[in-house]
Scaffold this motif. Structure first.
Motif, PDB file in Angstrom:
ATOM      1  N   ILE A  11     -24.660  18.717  33.560  1.00  0.00           N
ATOM      2  CA  ILE A  11     -24.216  17.544  33.685  1.00  0.00           C
ATOM      3  C   ILE A  11     -24.493  16.117  32.325  1.00  0.00           C
ATOM      4  O   ILE A  11     -25.414  15.414  32.008  1.00  0.00           O
ATOM      5  CB  ILE A  11     -24.974  16.804  34.843  1.00  0.00           C
ATOM      6  CG1 ILE A  11     -22.919  17.005  35.441  1.00  0.00           C
ATOM      7  CG2 ILE A  11     -24.390  14.812  34.604  1.00  0.00           C
ATOM      8  CD1 ILE A  11     -23.407  17.427  37.159  1.00  0.00           C
ATOM      9  N   CYS A  12     -26.962  17.152  32.754  1.00  0.00           N
ATOM     10  CA  CYS A  12     -27.591  16.116  31.720  1.00  0.00           C
ATOM     11  C   CYS A  12     -27.176  16.303  30.316  1.00  0.00           C
ATOM     12  O   CYS A  12     -28.046  15.111  29.300  1.00  0.00           O
ATOM     13  CB  CYS A  12     -29.019  16.766  32.124  1.00  0.00           C
ATOM     14  SG  CYS A  12     -29.307  16.885  33.717  1.00  0.00           S
ATOM     15  N   ALA A  13     -26.268  17.542  30.074  1.00  0.00           N
ATOM     16  CA  ALA A  13     -26.232  17.574  28.612  1.00  0.00           C
ATOM     17  C   ALA A  13     -25.229  16.676  27.980  1.00  0.00           C
ATOM     18  O   ALA A  13     -24.850  16.576  26.666  1.00  0.00           O
ATOM     19  CB  ALA A  13     -26.040  19.058  28.322  1.00  0.00           C
ATOM     20  N   VAL A  14     -24.642  16.204  28.658  1.00  0.00           N
ATOM     21  CA  VAL A  14     -23.711  15.314  28.549  1.00  0.00           C
ATOM     22  C   VAL A  14     -23.769  14.243  27.438  1.00  0.00           C
ATOM     23  O   VAL A  14     -23.462  13.985  26.462  1.00  0.00           O
ATOM     24  CB  VAL A  14     -23.368  14.371  29.707  1.00  0.00           C
ATOM     25  CG1 VAL A  14     -22.461  13.403  29.073  1.00  0.00           C
ATOM     26  CG2 VAL A  14     -22.305  14.819  30.614  1.00  0.00           C
ATOM     27  N   TRP A  15     -25.260  13.552  27.410  1.00  0.00           N
ATOM     28  CA  TRP A  15     -26.053  12.910  26.562  1.00  0.00           C
ATOM     29  C   TRP A  15     -27.362  13.608  25.355  1.00  0.00           C
ATOM     30  O   TRP A  15     -27.171  12.488  24.606  1.00  0.00           O
ATOM     31  CB  TRP A  15     -27.221  12.121  27.588  1.00  0.00           C
ATOM     32  CG  TRP A  15     -26.613  10.889  28.324  1.00  0.00           C
ATOM     33  CD1 TRP A  15     -25.763   9.623  27.899  1.00  0.00           C
ATOM     34  CD2 TRP A  15     -26.364  11.194  29.769  1.00  0.00           C
ATOM     35  NE1 TRP A  15     -25.533   9.312  29.356  1.00  0.00           N
ATOM     36  CE2 TRP A  15     -25.782  10.006  30.360  1.00  0.00           C
ATOM     37  CE3 TRP A  15     -26.562  12.642  30.989  1.00  0.00           C
ATOM     38  CZ2 TRP A  15     -25.229  10.064  31.279  1.00  0.00           C
ATOM     39  CZ3 TRP A  15     -25.788  12.084  32.322  1.00  0.00           C
ATOM     40  CH2 TRP A  15     -25.230  11.028  32.268  1.00  0.00           C
TER      41      TRP A  15
END
Length: 285
Positions: A11-15
């Motif tokens: 989820i953090c890696a979406v950005w």
């Protein structure tokens, strides 16, 4: 909880920017999601039907923006939202979520509280966030969104907490229990992201687009998403749902001002953190 931790990293890696692999461009969240699902499958927390649901949701969400005809895109979007809702409400089978905090009274006057790490809700939020929600793609966009969020965000937090105190649902109670860090991490990544991706990033956003030719269409989209958000919290009682509706209107306000999901996520998480740390949680008994 290794699979849950990898899911939260996804989820953090979406950005993060896409990875360049020869002629392919791979978003970093995708291999992390595949790893999380594989780990969940191997440790018995995901059954075959759960993996099938994840694949179908990802396919529907992708197809809702890539199908050649408008009626196909609309149909796939509706199906994606229905499946995401089933996952968020734990109605899609095959997910074995992990109990992080067993039933406890955080303070003597509070209702009992327990905390689960919900893979089903988290993965639904990840797919909606990554494939459908309008996001920031540069630091200057983050700065602009946060600047536009500050004032309405403070108003929203003060109003919701003030109303909750006024009607006797909560009272000031400063605390920092030992499980505060995991609570905040799980709340942000597996709850707030999912709820904002669904209600603001997809529902309100798509309604705004559909009603942009109508007078007051954007306001109607904001109100409808807030009311539905409140209805989703009816399990906590009518007063709790009413406060959630007010909060949802605030989240919708900052989303409408910025056009970016990050504004709603930041405000939603900030309000939850203030509630948890500074007031009775979840509510007075």
């Amino acid at each position: 909880m290794p699979s849950f931790i990898v899911l939260m990293l996804a989820i953090c890696a979406v950005w993060l920017p896409a990875l360049r692999l020869t002629r392919l461009s791979v978003p970093p969240w995708l291999p992390l999601l595949l790893l999380a699902v594989t780990m969940g499958w191997l440790d018995g927390q995901l059954k075959a039907v759960a993996v099938l649901g994840i694949v179908v949701l990802g396919t529907l969400a992708w197809g809702s923006t890539h199908a050649p005809h408008a009626w196909q895109r609309r149909s796939l979007l509706v199906l994606a939202l229905l499946l995401a809702l089933l996952m968020a409400l734990h109605r899609w089978p095959g997910f074995i979520n992990t109990l992080v905090v067993p039933p406890t009274h955080i303070t003597a006057d509070a209702r009992p509280f327990m905390l689960y790490a919900n893979f089903d809700k988290g993965v639904a939020g990840l797919l909606l966030l990554a494939l459908l929600a309008p996001r920031c793609h540069a630091w200057r966009e983050w700065q602009g969104a946060l600047r536009l969020t500050l004032l309405p965000g403070l108003v929203t937090i003060a109003l919701v907490m003030g109303l909750g105190w006024l009607i006797g649902l909560i009272s000031p109670n400063l605390k920092w229990p030992g499980f505060t860090p995991p609570f905040l991490a799980v709340n942000l990544l597996l709850t707030v992201v999912a709820e904002e991706a669904f209600f603001r990033g997809v529902l309100q956003h798509r309604l705004q687009q559909a009603w942009q030719g109508l007078r007051g269409g954007a306001v109607m989209a904001l109100i409808l998403s807030a009311v539905l958000f409140g209805a989703a919290h009816l399990g906590g009682g009518l007063a709790y749902a009413a406060l959630a509706t007010v909060a949802g209107a605030g989240y919708g306000w900052v989303f409408q001002r910025t056009g970016r999901i990050e504004a709603a996520i930041v405000l939603h998480f900030a309000l939850n953190a203030v509630h948890f740390i500074g007031f009775t949680y979840p509510a007075l008994a």
